[in-house]
Design an enzyme around this catalytic site. Structure first.
Site, PDB file in Angstrom:
ATOM      1  N   ARG A  28     -58.394 143.484  21.761  1.00 61.49           N
ATOM      2  CA  ARG A  28     -59.091 143.232  23.025  1.00 61.49           C
ATOM      3  C   ARG A  28     -58.170 143.625  24.171  1.00 61.49           C
ATOM      4  O   ARG A  28     -57.490 142.795  24.753  1.00 61.49           O
ATOM      5  CB  ARG A  28     -59.531 141.773  23.111  1.00 61.49           C
ATOM      6  CG  ARG A  28     -60.582 141.471  22.054  1.00 61.49           C
ATOM      7  CD  ARG A  28     -60.999 140.039  22.047  1.00 61.49           C
ATOM      8  NE  ARG A  28     -61.920 139.685  23.113  1.00 61.49           N
ATOM      9  CZ  ARG A  28     -62.515 138.501  23.187  1.00 61.49           C
ATOM     10  NH1 ARG A  28     -62.274 137.572  22.279  1.00 61.49           N
ATOM     11  NH2 ARG A  28     -63.345 138.239  24.154  1.00 61.49           N
TER      12      ARG A  28
ATOM     13  N   CYS B 209     -57.298 139.633  18.530  1.00 60.80           N
ATOM     14  CA  CYS B 209     -57.784 138.389  17.947  1.00 60.80           C
ATOM     15  C   CYS B 209     -58.652 138.738  16.753  1.00 60.80           C
ATOM     16  O   CYS B 209     -58.796 139.910  16.412  1.00 60.80           O
ATOM     17  CB  CYS B 209     -58.533 137.545  18.977  1.00 60.80           C
ATOM     18  SG  CYS B 209     -60.067 138.272  19.494  1.00 60.80           S
TER      19      CYS B 209
ATOM     20  N   LYS C  52     -69.349 127.611  28.222  1.00 64.68           N
ATOM     21  CA  LYS C  52     -67.902 127.836  28.129  1.00 64.68           C
ATOM     22  C   LYS C  52     -67.495 129.091  28.913  1.00 64.68           C
ATOM     23  O   LYS C  52     -66.556 129.065  29.697  1.00 64.68           O
ATOM     24  CB  LYS C  52     -67.500 128.009  26.658  1.00 64.68           C
ATOM     25  CG  LYS C  52     -66.093 128.512  26.463  1.00 64.68           C
ATOM     26  CD  LYS C  52     -65.736 128.709  25.016  1.00 64.68           C
ATOM     27  CE  LYS C  52     -66.049 130.072  24.465  1.00 64.68           C
ATOM     28  NZ  LYS C  52     -65.162 131.151  24.907  1.00 64.68           N
ATOM     29  N   ASN C  53     -68.214 130.183  28.694  1.00 68.63           N
ATOM     30  CA  ASN C  53     -67.807 131.444  29.319  1.00 68.63           C
ATOM     31  C   ASN C  53     -68.061 131.475  30.819  1.00 68.63           C
ATOM     32  O   ASN C  53     -67.604 132.374  31.512  1.00 68.63           O
ATOM     33  CB  ASN C  53     -68.520 132.625  28.650  1.00 68.63           C
ATOM     34  CG  ASN C  53     -67.971 132.892  27.270  1.00 68.63           C
ATOM     35  OD1 ASN C  53     -66.982 132.281  26.853  1.00 68.63           O
ATOM     36  ND2 ASN C  53     -68.613 133.787  26.536  1.00 68.63           N
TER      37      ASN C  53
ATOM     38  N   ASP D 194     -72.043 137.987  20.943  1.00 66.95           N
ATOM     39  CA  ASP D 194     -71.729 136.607  20.559  1.00 66.95           C
ATOM     40  C   ASP D 194     -72.846 135.955  19.747  1.00 66.95           C
ATOM     41  O   ASP D 194     -72.691 134.825  19.272  1.00 66.95           O
ATOM     42  CB  ASP D 194     -71.438 135.755  21.812  1.00 66.95           C
ATOM     43  CG  ASP D 194     -70.059 136.048  22.389  1.00 66.95           C
ATOM     44  OD1 ASP D 194     -69.306 136.815  21.771  1.00 66.95           O
ATOM     45  OD2 ASP D 194     -69.747 135.510  23.471  1.00 66.95           O
TER      46      ASP D 194
ATOM     47  N   ARG E  43     -63.561 125.175  19.572  1.00 63.60           N
ATOM     48  CA  ARG E  43     -63.102 125.795  20.822  1.00 63.60           C
ATOM     49  C   ARG E  43     -64.279 126.050  21.752  1.00 63.60           C
ATOM     50  O   ARG E  43     -64.120 126.124  22.968  1.00 63.60           O
ATOM     51  CB  ARG E  43     -62.503 127.173  20.495  1.00 63.60           C
ATOM     52  CG  ARG E  43     -61.020 127.243  20.368  1.00 63.60           C
ATOM     53  CD  ARG E  43     -60.607 128.696  20.293  1.00 63.60           C
ATOM     54  NE  ARG E  43     -61.261 129.442  21.354  1.00 63.60           N
ATOM     55  CZ  ARG E  43     -61.845 130.627  21.204  1.00 63.60           C
ATOM     56  NH1 ARG E  43     -61.850 131.230  20.044  1.00 63.60           N
ATOM     57  NH2 ARG E  43     -62.424 131.229  22.222  1.00 63.60           N
TER      58      ARG E  43
HETATM   59  C1  UD1 Z   1     -66.491 138.064  27.239  1.00 65.50           C
HETATM   60  C2  UD1 Z   1     -66.838 136.755  26.569  1.00 65.50           C
HETATM   61  C3  UD1 Z   1     -66.971 136.924  25.064  1.00 65.50           C
HETATM   62  C4  UD1 Z   1     -67.977 138.036  24.768  1.00 65.50           C
HETATM   63  C5  UD1 Z   1     -67.622 139.301  25.529  1.00 65.50           C
HETATM   64  C6  UD1 Z   1     -68.665 140.415  25.388  1.00 65.50           C
HETATM   65  C7  UD1 Z   1     -65.717 135.163  28.011  1.00 65.50           C
HETATM   66  C8  UD1 Z   1     -64.663 134.136  28.174  1.00 65.50           C
HETATM   67  N1  UD1 Z   1     -65.766 135.789  26.847  1.00 65.50           N
HETATM   68  O1  UD1 Z   1     -65.232 138.464  26.704  1.00 65.50           O
HETATM   69  O2  UD1 Z   1     -67.442 135.698  24.519  1.00 65.50           O
HETATM   70  O3  UD1 Z   1     -67.939 138.313  23.392  1.00 65.50           O
HETATM   71  O4  UD1 Z   1     -67.493 139.025  26.938  1.00 65.50           O
HETATM   72  O5  UD1 Z   1     -69.899 139.956  25.822  1.00 65.50           O
HETATM   73  O6  UD1 Z   1     -66.532 135.365  28.897  1.00 65.50           O
HETATM   74  N2  UD1 Z   1     -62.369 146.164  27.037  1.00 65.50           N
HETATM   75  C9  UD1 Z   1     -61.444 147.161  27.237  1.00 65.50           C
HETATM   76  N3  UD1 Z   1     -60.521 146.976  28.231  1.00 65.50           N
HETATM   77  C10 UD1 Z   1     -60.490 145.881  29.025  1.00 65.50           C
HETATM   78  C11 UD1 Z   1     -61.452 144.864  28.809  1.00 65.50           C
HETATM   79  C12 UD1 Z   1     -62.376 145.032  27.805  1.00 65.50           C
HETATM   80  O7  UD1 Z   1     -61.439 148.163  26.540  1.00 65.50           O
HETATM   81  O8  UD1 Z   1     -59.631 145.795  29.904  1.00 65.50           O
HETATM   82  C13 UD1 Z   1     -63.371 146.304  25.958  1.00 65.50           C
HETATM   83  C14 UD1 Z   1     -63.187 145.239  24.868  1.00 65.50           C
HETATM   84  O9  UD1 Z   1     -62.224 145.635  23.931  1.00 65.50           O
HETATM   85  C15 UD1 Z   1     -64.556 145.178  24.263  1.00 65.50           C
HETATM   86  C16 UD1 Z   1     -65.457 145.421  25.469  1.00 65.50           C
HETATM   87  O10 UD1 Z   1     -64.655 146.027  26.463  1.00 65.50           O
HETATM   88  O11 UD1 Z   1     -64.725 146.211  23.329  1.00 65.50           O
HETATM   89  C17 UD1 Z   1     -66.110 144.174  26.015  1.00 65.50           C
HETATM   90  O12 UD1 Z   1     -65.130 143.256  26.405  1.00 65.50           O
HETATM   91  P1  UD1 Z   1     -65.313 142.281  27.642  1.00 65.50           P
HETATM   92  O13 UD1 Z   1     -66.675 142.431  28.207  1.00 65.50           O
HETATM   93  O14 UD1 Z   1     -64.159 142.439  28.539  1.00 65.50           O
HETATM   94  O15 UD1 Z   1     -65.210 140.883  26.924  1.00 65.50           O
HETATM   95  P2  UD1 Z   1     -64.410 139.617  27.410  1.00 65.50           P
HETATM   96  O16 UD1 Z   1     -64.539 139.479  28.878  1.00 65.50           O
HETATM   97  O17 UD1 Z   1     -63.060 139.607  26.803  1.00 65.50           O
END
Ligand code: UD1
Length: 422
Positions: free
Chosen positions: A126, A121, A22-23, A309, A401
């Site tokens: 996030r 969420c 999915k990711n 995850d 999902r």
């Molecule tokens: C992706 C995965 C999700 C997984 C996560 C961490 C997808 C679709 N989803 O989510 O399943 O749990 O990686 O492995 O690939 N952060 C910030 N600012 C930002 C972006 C992120 O502070 O602009 C923080 C987030 O709050 C969190 C951390 O960085 O604490 C990791 O988030 P991120 O790696 O961005 O996760 P996702 O890409 O949302």
């Protein structure tokens, strides 16, 4: 409202095929907007998030066709020649956080994009500040007003970006924006997850020049345009890990086919530490367990560390471990909602901030529990299969999902799990 009714305890035994990730598929689908040519994607999991991304692509003007297969994964054809809209509708944006991935590709293709703010969420806030900072550095002007984000550019330009945290989504968004920018972009402290390498492979198949995925430095040399591409999605390492834990938790023996063992090494190491036998093949992995698991400590980290995850699933395993385990969640702020539900099943868990202390009990008992997020939900299902008696897992739409045919696959492994509507 859909629910699963599970009669336990059962051992999971047999062979199961992991679906496409999915990711990995969501950013790949978003990236199709970068070209004017048809893209064919194979092993696309048939999931709610994939339908939402298809709907979004269609709203933007793409023609999308999903061809279902009952055995080897589905194929998706995206014809992005007529991308006319730069706006992701709020209704679709609300259904899936990953729609934020369209910012980079739409900016690169149309020079503007409007999305609504994805918000928090169930696993905590996030933010998307790293995405926005990266796009600004590439030359986008971004305004945030009344829940909407509008980004515009008269041409993206390569730049150097240092991410404060190796965010998966921000790395992907910036890579996608950079492939059509003028000049070279360097992303430092980039995420190293396999999904990043997957996106690099897809972008390069379209004619992009991206290097370094899998390391913390990614280099993107902008090109003028991209061509068509055909691509097969990598197996879902979190689904693989979920079945691995399922085997260990139920004292069963499961062979997972269509997987990349290297992608789940952190899970393999921890399951071995917990006493399970894990055998790796070229594209298979087998987990066998006979005794009660040993208690182990876990700290979630960016890849190649232990994945956040997989934290709820490993917590389910630790609920019945011999001894006390400490689980530290370093990626998301409040990702322990499942702990309360495990307690309804008889688990002894104390949480404080980002730490959960799990005192293993000999067995769990069936209970009625509520799912509040995808991975927490999968963990509750596994716990239900291992528990004595009947469990009712409510609000399973969260699980569906992200897991393709979850109940069907678990039934194939011997679980007594039924879906019912209320
Ligand atoms: C992706 C995965 C999700 C997984 C996560 C961490 C997808 C679709 N989803 O989510 O399943 O749990 O990686 O492995 O690939 N952060 C910030 N600012 C930002 C972006 C992120 O502070 O602009 C923080 C987030 O709050 C969190 C951390 O960085 O604490 C990791 O988030 P991120 O790696 O961005 O996760 P996702 O890409 O949302």
């Amino acid at each position: 409202m859909e629910r699963y009714i599970i009669a336990g305890p059962r051992k999971l035994v047999g062979k199961v095929r992991a679906s496409g990730a999915k990711n990995a598929v969501l950013p790949v689908m978003a990236a199709t907007v970068l070209t004017r040519h048809c893209c064919i994607i194979h092993d696309v999991p048939y999931l709610k998030d994939v339908y939402v991304m298809s709907d979004i692509l269609q709203t933007l003007g793409c023609a999308v066709e999903l061809m279902k297969s009952s055995t080897e994964g589905n194929s998706l054809i995206v014809d992005p020649i007529r991308v006319v809209s730069h706006e992701v509708p709020e209704e679709l944006m609300r259904q899936m956080r990953s729609s934020i991935f369209l910012m980079g590709p739409l900016l690169a293709r149309l020079g503007r994009v409007k999305v609504s703010y994805p918000g928090g969420c169930a696993i905590g806030p996030r933010p998307i500040d790293l995405h926005l900072r990266g796009l600004r550095a590439l030359g986008a002007t971004i305004t945030e007003r009344a829940g909407y984000i509008v980004a515009e550019t008269d041409g993206l330009r390569g730049c150097e970006i240092h991410l404060d945290f190796p965010s998966v989504g921000a790395t992907e968004n910036i890579m996608m924006a950079a492939v059509l920018a003028k000049g070279t972009t360097i992303i430092r402290n980039a995420a190293k997850e396999p999904e990043i390498t997957e996106l690099q492979n897809f972008l390069n198949a379209m004619g992009a020049k991206v290097k370094g995925a899998g390391t913390d430095l990614i280099r993107v040399e902008g090109v003028d345009e991209l061509g068509p591409a055909e691509h097969t999605v990598i197996p879902d390492r979190i689904e693989v890990g979920t079945f691995m834990v399922g085997a260990a938790l139920t004292g069963g023996c499961v062979e997972i086919i269509n997987c990349i063992p290297e992608h789940v090494q952190a899970v393999t190491a921890k399951l071995r530490e917990a006493g399970a036998k894990v055998t790796e093949g070229k594209s298979t992995i087998t987990v066998e367990a006979n005794d009660r698991p040993l208690a182990i400590d876990i700290k979630t980290l960016p890849y190649p560390g232990f994945p956040t995850d997989m934290q709820p699933q490993i917590m389910a395993l630790m609920c019945i471990a011999n001894g006390t385990s400490v689980i530290t969640e370093t990626i998301f702020e409040s990702r322990f909602k499942h702990a309360e539900e495990f307690r309804r099943m008889g688990a002894k868990i104390r949480t404080e901030g980002r730490v959960a202390v799990v005192k293993g009990v000999p067995s769990l008992s069936g209970a009625s529990v509520e799912v509040s997020d995808l991975r927490g939900g999968a963990a509750l299902v596994l716990a239900g299969i291992a528990a004595e008696g009947v469990s009712v897992i409510e609000d399973i739409h969260h699980i569906e999902r992200g897991y393709e045919k979850f109940d069907e696959k678990l039934r194939g492994l011997g679980a007594a799990i039924e879906r019912s509507s209320r």
